[in-house]
Scaffold this active site. Structure first.
Site, PDB file in Angstrom:
ATOM      1  N   ASP A  73       0.829  -1.210   0.000  1.00 54.51           N
ATOM      2  CA  ASP A  73       0.000   0.000   0.000  1.00 54.51           C
ATOM      3  C   ASP A  73       0.868   1.268   0.000  1.00 54.51           C
ATOM      4  O   ASP A  73       2.036   1.251   0.398  1.00 54.51           O
ATOM      5  CB  ASP A  73      -0.865   0.047   1.267  1.00 54.51           C
ATOM      6  N   HIS A 220       3.680  -2.422   3.067  1.00 52.28           N
ATOM      7  CA  HIS A 220       3.703  -1.048   2.547  1.00 52.28           C
ATOM      8  C   HIS A 220       4.987  -0.767   1.770  1.00 52.28           C
ATOM      9  O   HIS A 220       6.072  -1.133   2.216  1.00 52.28           O
ATOM     10  CB  HIS A 220       3.581  -0.042   3.702  1.00 52.28           C
TER      11      HIS A 220
END
Ligand code: ZN
Length: 263
Positions: A73, A220
């Site tokens: 992400d 991430h």
């Protein structure tokens, strides 16, 4: 939204009923217990990655095949995303990137590289603002559609997957989501919690023991959101996680490869 109002109404009615029928001391205890239940209920329905209450989500792969889906992400990031792509490529692994529209617009070459190397590109709002969770339906729709438009302008096909920031599905988000067509909302079954300051060992400890067929792992590659700027722990953990997948015979797939996940 109607569901949220109905639940609040029921809770209010139950509270009023108790105040009329129970002795004063018991009414206070019962009201406190009811409050805890209501808070717990909303916490689960909004934040639990498997809750389907406000918005239908995909939190695991439906397949029984020995596959897992690594997801990243908040990117793309000029430095980190390229390194993550290098590591994935070195291991023959594919993944899914939930990118921010404004960052994708700054680094279209990274979006094209993701696609070229067999990864899936999903979206994660245009700007990743906190107010997204409490915005009007129109604001939420625009944040999602702006990000989709950026990626659709870079790749030959528009993105089909979306992950809400922090994975939260608030009643406000649900109101905006109902205006969206053609997107699947994806959460996760395993979370690296690497958006905060952490170590590679801690990320591996959170992820490795839960790697199993069908797992969707949230990591991430973007920096500067949620307080975390150093992605070296994620990079180091990724190599160990990929090795653990290989040892267990798990193939890392992009979500777009799987029927029933990406349309
Ligand atoms: Zn995010």
């Amino acid at each position: 939204m109607l569901r949220a109002f109905a639940i609040k109404g029921l809770a209010l009615a139950a509270g009023l009923g108790m105040s009329q029928t129970l002795p004063p001391g018991w009414a206070l205890i019962a009201a406190t217990a009811l409050g805890v239940l209501v808070i717990g209920f909303f916490t689960y329905t909004i934040a639990h990655p498997r809750s389907q209450f406000f918005v239908p989500v995909v939190s695991r792969l439906a397949s029984d095949a020995p596959v897992v889906a690594l997801t990243f992400d908040d990117g793309p990031d000029a430095a980190v995303t390229a390194e993550i792509l290098d590591v994935l490529g070195a291991h023959g692994a594919r993944a899914t990137f939930f990118v921010l529209g404004e960052r994708a617009a700054r680094h279209p070459e990274l979006i094209r590289r993701m696609h070229r190397e067999g990864h899936t590109v999903g979206t994660h709002t245009q700007r990743h603002r906190l107010r997204f969770h409490f915005g009007s339906p129109r604001y939420i729709q625009r944040e999602i559609e702006d990000a989709v438009a950026v990626v659709a302008g870079i790749l030959p096909t528009p993105p089909a997957l979306f992950r809400p920031p922090q994975g939260l599905r608030t009643p406000c988000f649900a109101s905006g989501w109902r205006r969206i067509r053609g997107l699947t909302c994806v959460t996760w079954s395993v979370r690296g919690l690497d958006s905060r300051a952490t170590t590679a060992d801690a990320i591996v400890a959170r992820v490795a023991h839960r790697l199993a067929p069908g797992a969707i792992v949230a990591l991430h590659d973007g920096t500067g959101l949620g307080g975390g700027c150093d992605r070296r722990p994620t990079l180091a953990a990724l190599t160990t996680i990929l090795a653990a997948c290989r040892t267990r015979g798990l193939r890392c797939v992009a979500l777009g490869e799987l029927a029933g996940v990406a349309r």
